[in-house]
Design a protein around this motif. Structure first.
Motif, PDB file in Angstrom:
ATOM      1  N   CYS A   1       0.810  -1.221   0.000  1.00  0.00           N
ATOM      2  CA  CYS A   1       0.000   0.000   0.000  1.00  0.00           C
ATOM      3  C   CYS A   1       0.843   1.270   0.000  1.00  0.00           C
ATOM      4  O   CYS A   1       0.476   2.263  -0.617  1.00  0.00           O
ATOM      5  N   PHE A   2       1.952   1.265   0.718  1.00  0.00           N
ATOM      6  CA  PHE A   2       2.768   2.466   0.906  1.00  0.00           C
ATOM      7  C   PHE A   2       3.453   2.879  -0.384  1.00  0.00           C
ATOM      8  O   PHE A   2       4.029   2.056  -1.088  1.00  0.00           O
ATOM      9  N   ASP A   3       3.400   4.164  -0.692  1.00  0.00           N
ATOM     10  CA  ASP A   3       4.084   4.714  -1.861  1.00  0.00           C
ATOM     11  C   ASP A   3       4.900   5.923  -1.411  1.00  0.00           C
ATOM     12  O   ASP A   3       4.335   6.981  -1.111  1.00  0.00           O
ATOM     13  N   PRO A   4       6.239   5.777  -1.349  1.00  0.00           N
ATOM     14  CA  PRO A   4       7.062   6.894  -0.868  1.00  0.00           C
ATOM     15  C   PRO A   4       7.040   8.099  -1.801  1.00  0.00           C
ATOM     16  O   PRO A   4       7.421   9.193  -1.408  1.00  0.00           O
ATOM     17  N   ASP A   5       6.583   7.913  -3.045  1.00  0.00           N
ATOM     18  CA  ASP A   5       6.540   9.012  -4.007  1.00  0.00           C
ATOM     19  C   ASP A   5       5.185   9.726  -4.039  1.00  0.00           C
ATOM     20  O   ASP A   5       5.017  10.704  -4.770  1.00  0.00           O
ATOM     21  N   ALA A   6       4.227   9.251  -3.273  1.00  0.00           N
ATOM     22  CA  ALA A   6       2.897   9.866  -3.254  1.00  0.00           C
ATOM     23  C   ALA A   6       2.959  11.230  -2.571  1.00  0.00           C
ATOM     24  O   ALA A   6       3.766  11.457  -1.670  1.00  0.00           O
ATOM     25  N   VAL A   7       2.119  12.141  -3.017  1.00  0.00           N
ATOM     26  CA  VAL A   7       2.020  13.446  -2.393  1.00  0.00           C
ATOM     27  C   VAL A   7       0.564  13.656  -2.005  1.00  0.00           C
ATOM     28  O   VAL A   7      -0.295  13.681  -2.882  1.00  0.00           O
TER      29      VAL A   7
ATOM     30  N   VAL B   1       2.468  11.823   1.387  1.00  0.00           N
ATOM     31  CA  VAL B   1       2.776  10.436   1.748  1.00  0.00           C
ATOM     32  C   VAL B   1       1.745   9.982   2.771  1.00  0.00           C
ATOM     33  O   VAL B   1       1.510  10.658   3.767  1.00  0.00           O
ATOM     34  N   LYS B   2       1.111   8.856   2.490  1.00  0.00           N
ATOM     35  CA  LYS B   2       0.094   8.319   3.409  1.00  0.00           C
ATOM     36  C   LYS B   2       0.693   7.212   4.256  1.00  0.00           C
ATOM     37  O   LYS B   2       1.533   6.452   3.797  1.00  0.00           O
ATOM     38  N   ASP B   3       0.213   7.132   5.477  1.00  0.00           N
ATOM     39  CA  ASP B   3       0.700   6.148   6.441  1.00  0.00           C
ATOM     40  C   ASP B   3      -0.125   4.864   6.337  1.00  0.00           C
ATOM     41  O   ASP B   3      -1.351   4.900   6.457  1.00  0.00           O
ATOM     42  N   TYR B   4       0.545   3.748   6.090  1.00  0.00           N
ATOM     43  CA  TYR B   4      -0.097   2.430   6.049  1.00  0.00           C
ATOM     44  C   TYR B   4       0.565   1.541   7.094  1.00  0.00           C
ATOM     45  O   TYR B   4       1.079   0.478   6.798  1.00  0.00           O
ATOM     46  N   ARG B   5       0.541   2.024   8.317  1.00  0.00           N
ATOM     47  CA  ARG B   5       1.200   1.355   9.431  1.00  0.00           C
ATOM     48  C   ARG B   5       0.546   0.013   9.709  1.00  0.00           C
ATOM     49  O   ARG B   5      -0.678  -0.109   9.752  1.00  0.00           O
ATOM     50  N   LEU B   6       1.390  -0.998   9.892  1.00  0.00           N
ATOM     51  CA  LEU B   6       0.906  -2.334  10.218  1.00  0.00           C
ATOM     52  C   LEU B   6       0.603  -2.435  11.706  1.00  0.00           C
ATOM     53  O   LEU B   6       1.260  -1.800  12.532  1.00  0.00           O
ATOM     54  N   ARG B   7      -0.370  -3.241  12.041  1.00  0.00           N
ATOM     55  CA  ARG B   7      -0.730  -3.539  13.428  1.00  0.00           C
ATOM     56  C   ARG B   7      -0.275  -4.967  13.697  1.00  0.00           C
ATOM     57  O   ARG B   7      -0.558  -5.866  12.910  1.00  0.00           O
ATOM     58  N   ILE B   8       0.438  -5.182  14.789  1.00  0.00           N
ATOM     59  CA  ILE B   8       0.935  -6.526  15.095  1.00  0.00           C
ATOM     60  C   ILE B   8       0.098  -7.152  16.204  1.00  0.00           C
ATOM     61  O   ILE B   8      -0.433  -6.458  17.070  1.00  0.00           O
ATOM     62  N   ASP B   9      -0.022  -8.498  16.158  1.00  0.00           N
ATOM     63  CA  ASP B   9      -0.824  -9.185  17.174  1.00  0.00           C
ATOM     64  C   ASP B   9       0.003 -10.247  17.894  1.00  0.00           C
ATOM     65  O   ASP B   9       1.132 -10.545  17.513  1.00  0.00           O
TER      66      ASP B   9
END
Length: 193
Positions: free
Chosen positions: A129-135, A137-145
Motif C-alpha cells: 500500500c505504501f508509496d514513498p513518491d505519493a504526495v 505520503v500516506k501512512d499504512y502502518r501495520l498492526r501486530i498481534d
C-alpha cells in the motif's frame, strides 16, 4: 556458419540468464532500498522492558518508532503482547541521524520457526500500500498481534512475522520489506540499511 553457432549459443544461454535475473530480482525485492539507522544501546539508553522482552523471547515482536513529547525525542517500543514503554534519546541520538524505517516504524523480533532463531527486521509500513513518491505520503502502518502476525487495515492483508513477512491472508502481494543489517545481543539492538 559462425553466426549460426553464436545464435545457438545465445539461445542456449537465454533461459539461464533469465533465471539469474529473476533470482537477483527476488532477493533485491526482499530487502528495503531506503535508508534506516536505528541503534539502541541498553547500557547508554537504559533498559526498555518491551525491547528487552523481544530480545529474550522468540515470537515476541517489537514495534519501534520515534515520538515527541513536549519537544523531547523518545523511542517508543510496543510488543505484540501489549507491553509498551518509551526511552528518551541520548545526546548521541540527537546529534546523529536516526531513521526508523521509511515512515517512522520498524518491527523487530526473532521468528519461532528457525533453529537457531532468526532475527527479522521489517519496515512497519504495508509494502503493498505504501508509496514513498505519493504526495502527500500516506501512512499504512501495520498492526501486530500476539500470534506474530502483522495486519494492514487498508488492504486487508496479513503477514507472518515468524516466516519472513510473507502474505498469509488477503489478496496475494509482496512480502514485507526487510532490512539487510539487523543485529541483536544482550546490550545492543541495531538495524542499519
Amino acid at each position: 556458419m559462425n553466426n549460426i553457432k553464436k545464435l545457438r549459443w545465445l539461445l542456449a544461454l537465454t533461459p539461464l540468464l533469465c533465471l539469474m535475473q529473476s533470482a537477483c530480482t527476488e532477493v533485491d525485492n526482499t530487502y528495503c532500498r531506503f535508508p534506516c539507522r536505528f541503534v539502541f544501546n541498553m547500557q547508554r539508553h537504559g533498559i526498555s522492558l518491551a525491547l528487552n522482552t523481544m530480545v529474550s523471547t522468540p515470537g515476541v515482536f517489537c514495534d519501534v518508532s520515534h515520538v515527541m513529547h513536549k519537544g523531547v525525542s523518545y523511542y517508543r517500543f510496543q510488543t505484540n503482547h501489549g507491553q509498551c514503554d518509551s526511552v528518551i534519546f541520548t545526546q548521541e541520538d540527537v546529534l546523529s541521524t536516526v531513521l526508523i524505517g521509511v515512515h517512522n516504524g520498524l518491527i523487530i523480533g526473532y521468528g519461532t520457526f528457525d533453529t537457531p532463531y532468526k532475527l527479522y527486521a521489517y519496515d512497519a509500513q504495508c509494502r503493498n500500500c505504501f508509496d514513498p513518491d505519493a504526495v502527500p505520503v500516506k501512512d499504512y502502518r501495520l498492526r501486530i498481534d500476539a500470534a506474530g502476525m502483522a495486519h494492514c487495515q487498508a488492504c486487508g492483508r496479513s503477514y507472518n512475522l515468524n516466516t519472513g513477512g510473507n502474505v498469509v491472508s488477503g489478496t496475494t502481494g509482496k512480502n514485507l520489506w526487510r532490512y539487510h543489517q539487523a543485529t541483536c545481543n544482550a546490550t545492543v539492538v541495531s538495524v542499519v540499511n
